[in-house]
Write a protein that holds these residues in place. Structure first.
Motif: not given
Length: 372
Positions: A67-91
């Motif tokens: 869905i055009k209006s939800l696709e990017a923000i939903t995916h970014t939220l899921l990816a960001s939560l994983i980044c918080v868990s993984k703790r890379p040097d840089i996002v």
């Protein structure tokens, strides 16, 4: 360094200028020693297109709604939560829409770099509310990202005037010179002759101006060339249906759908003229591709396009269908003199070299690491 990439559909061979940018950039950064993980949007990938690793780059495929209006923000939220868990040097985030979630990453004390490809709220495909949200995302991105990379002087000047200048890194898009294309399967498929068609490559969104291009072509009486457009819509819309309806008015207008790799290279290398009628661009990768194939170009006179060091006669007033129609005929006949072809090549080598761009991006990462 562990680098996580957020905010794109993914790659390889996924439609979009930002996706093409990342496809070229991150394998080179992997060679420079970065451990790259890209979060991809799974609906864009068939089983055959998925990779655990490709050219040194790892991938994580996450669901998102188409869905055009939800696709990017939903995916970014899921990816960001994983980044918080993984703790890379840089996002490393791409474009301002996903930037809405940078504060979440900063709360977790992660370092964030954002590449600003374009002012998305200028894109005609978005409604009023979406444009307000995107402007808010721009403000949040500029306020909270540790470093901002911009791809053109136009964007740098825009942001400098509105927000800040000290943390803006100008690192352009680039191009790889293609190998000589000898195969002609796609030309045969669409009954095309080398040098006998005008070519455009773009997504079916209003800001790309494809409606003007087809309308201008339809104004030509008994054209001596065909019009070929490679591209498609990410989401079927009223506009994409309009483009298809316009194309059906002439058998000489050919829509190939989204293509990449060798078929796309065949169409670029055999075109008699490349046309970019955009109303808005960040820095047009499709134009760089056309120049790398050594074909003549005709482009709209918007600020981002005018950054390209091309002769003045290769521009037309954006939205002016009559001028576009006449220029198409004129420049198709004119072609590309050898002196101009050589100058194009020199400009690409000097300013739009992906290896150089990768090293510039790597230095941004190094500076961020030193400032931890």
């Amino acid at each position: 360094m562990e680098i996580n990439i957020v905010g794109i559909r993914g790659f390889p061979n996924i439609q979009g200028g930002v996706e093409k940018h990342c496809e070229e950039l991150y394998p080179r950064l992997a060679k420079l020693g970065c451990r790259i993980t890209v979060f991809c949007r799974s609906p864009y990938f068939t089983k055959e297109k998925t990779f655990k690793k490709w050219k040194g780059v790892k991938f994580i495929y996450l669901w998102c709604p188409r869905i055009k209006s939800l696709e990017a923000i939903t995916h970014t939220l899921l990816a960001s939560l994983i980044c918080v868990s993984k703790r890379p040097d840089i996002v490393h985030m791409h474009n301002i829409g996903p930037g809405m979630l940078i504060p979440l990453l900063k709360m977790a004390k992660l370092k964030v770099v954002l590449t600003y490809h374009s002012a998305n709220y200028e894109h005609q495909k978005w409604g009023k509310f979406a444009k307000i949200v995107l402007r808010m995302s721009e403000f949040i991105s500029m306020r909270f990202a540790d470093r901002i990379i911009v791809v053109s002087k136009v964007i740098k000047n825009l942001l400098k005037n509105k927000y800040r200048g000290e943390d803006l890194e100008l690192i352009s898009n680039g191009i790889s010179f293609p190998e000589k294309v000898s195969t002609t399967e796609i030309l045969e498929k669409y009954q095309l002759s080398s040098g006998k068609y005008v070519f455009a490559a773009a997504r079916f969104v209003p800001e790309k101006g494809l409606h003007d291009l087809i309308a201008a072509y339809l104004e030509i009486k008994k054209p001596e060339f065909k019009l070929v457009i490679a591209g498609a819509a990410d989401h079927e819309t009223k506009y994409s249906r309009k483009i298809k309806a316009l194309a059906r008015k002439s058998k000489k207008v050919i829509l190939t759908g989204f293509i990449s790799g060798k078929p796309l290279a065949q169409l670029f290398s055999n075109a008699g003229l490349f046309v970019l009628p955009s109303y808005y661009e960040g820095l047009p990768i499709a134009l760089l591709e056309a120049m790398s194939h050594g074909i003549p170009a005709l482009i709209s006179d918007i600020p981002a396009n005018k950054e390209m060091p091309l002769p003045e006669f290769r521009f037309f007033p954006v939205g002016n269908i009559d001028k576009l129609s006449k220029k198409m005929i004129e420049l198709f006949k004119y072609g590309l003199p050898e002196k101009e072809r050589q100058r194009q090549r020199e400009v690409l080598i000097r300013h739009y070299n992906w290896d150089k761009i990768a090293k510039q991006t790597f230095r941004v990462y190094e500076k961020m690491q030193k400032n931890r």
